[in-house]
Design a protein around this motif. Structure first.
Motif: not given
Length: 333
Positions: A193-201
């Motif tokens: 939910x917090x977007x902590x693991x957003x990848x490079x794209x």
């Protein structure tokens, strides 16, 4: 700059520093007095979030253009190294000598976009936007994370984010780099939910074991960069005695006309371990808390009696007993 603009900048700068001092004081009092629990972690999270907000270079230099916290705090920030960016720690080592110029580029692009050209040379602007976070701020943030007084869901950033976002030095000698709980929430739903693991794209948000594995890879790259040979761009990441030895060798070889290419090749064969490093610390939790307590006590003494000799010993975290053998001055291990 006109006198009116200068006067307004001085007023803003004074208010900025006062707010920073207040937050630092609240943080230090929290470190001294509060136990670690869910409620105090909420408070610590707000303190870290406020400090990161004040230090953010994404706040436009304007009285009427303050961006909401949610737009730049937390791992959804678009212009900062993402949590799972493999190079976010290693770049702090391999490009350690270029961090100031990289910081200037960021400030030009984000903060000074609507300002006159000479603004970046203004003393107040450089002090606020181009200087690294004050040492007191760094110590408070590190202490709050060490005391487990930070809820990362509230702070919007982990300990490693604070280092990477503000281009501070990072090394594998810092035990807190390896602690997952200090970098991102432990709950997998909160991670997603917090977007902590957003990848490079920014197409997928990793969580759970995937996020842990990706973060551990950034630490692996940190260790790899740490063990790379010396280079001019990584010189600032080496300990002071090492840099002094390099400078002495460079002056000596220059005197005898030795080509610089040979000199650089020679320096690449000199390991970090030949000189003591003050960043080496005992990883025992009790010893780290003891050192934190000494630091806070010493700072309070220096502020209340600035002209007196402190009776709190400022001993090194470690003492070198024999070559390559480091003993903790606290637990003697």
């Amino acid at each position: 700059n006109t006198p009116d603009v200068q006067a307004e900048l001085k007023k803003l700068s004074s208010s900025y520093r006062n707010c920073m001092r207040i937050l630092v004081d609240i943080g230090e009092q929290s470190l001294r007095r509060l136990p670690a629990n869910e409620q105090t972690a909420n408070l610590g999270g707000y303190i870290v979030c406020a400090l990161v907000t004040m230090l953010s270079d994404e706040i436009p230099l304007s009285l009427n253009k303050l961006t909401p916290v949610s737009d730049y705090a937390g791992n959804q920030c678009k212009t900062k190294p993402l949590l799972i960016n493999p190079m976010r720690y290693s770049d702090l080592i391999t490009n350690a000598s270029n961090q100031q110029s990289l910081r200037l580029e960021e400030v030009r692009k984000i903060v000074l976009t609507d300002c006159v050209v000479d603004s970046e040379n203004d003393e107040i602007v450089r002090d606020v936007f181009l200087s690294p976070p004050p040492k007191d701020v760094q110590d408070v943030v590190r202490g709050l994370f060490l005391r487990q007084l930070v809820d990362t869901n509230i702070s919007g950033c982990g300990y490693g984010d604070f280092l990477a976002w503000h281009r501070l030095s990072a090394s594998p000698l810092d035990s807190m780099i390896y602690e997952h709980a200090m970098q991102f929430p432990e709950d997998e739903d909160q991670q997603r939910e917090g977007g902590w693991g957003l990848d490079e794209e920014e197409t997928e948000s990793h969580g759970g074991k995937k996020l842990v594995a990706r973060y551990d890879f950034t630490v692996l790259m940190l260790n790899r960069a740490w063990n790379l040979p010396w280079s001019p761009s990584s010189n600032a990441s080496f300990q002071l005695p090492f840099r002094q030895a390099i400078k002495t060798l460079a002056l000596c070889t220059y005197r005898y006309g030795i080509p610089s290419a040979i000199l650089v090749g020679l320096f690449e064969f000199i390991p970090r371990q030949w000189w003591p490093d003050d960043r080496i610390e005992c990883w025992r939790y009790e010893c780290q808390l003891t050192e934190l307590g000494k630091l806070i006590k010493r700072k309070r003494f220096e502020r209340t009696t600035p002209n007196s000799t402190p009776n709190v010993q400022d001993r090194r975290k470690t003492e070198t007993k024999t070559f390559r053998f480091i003993t903790c001055s606290g637990c003697s291990m």
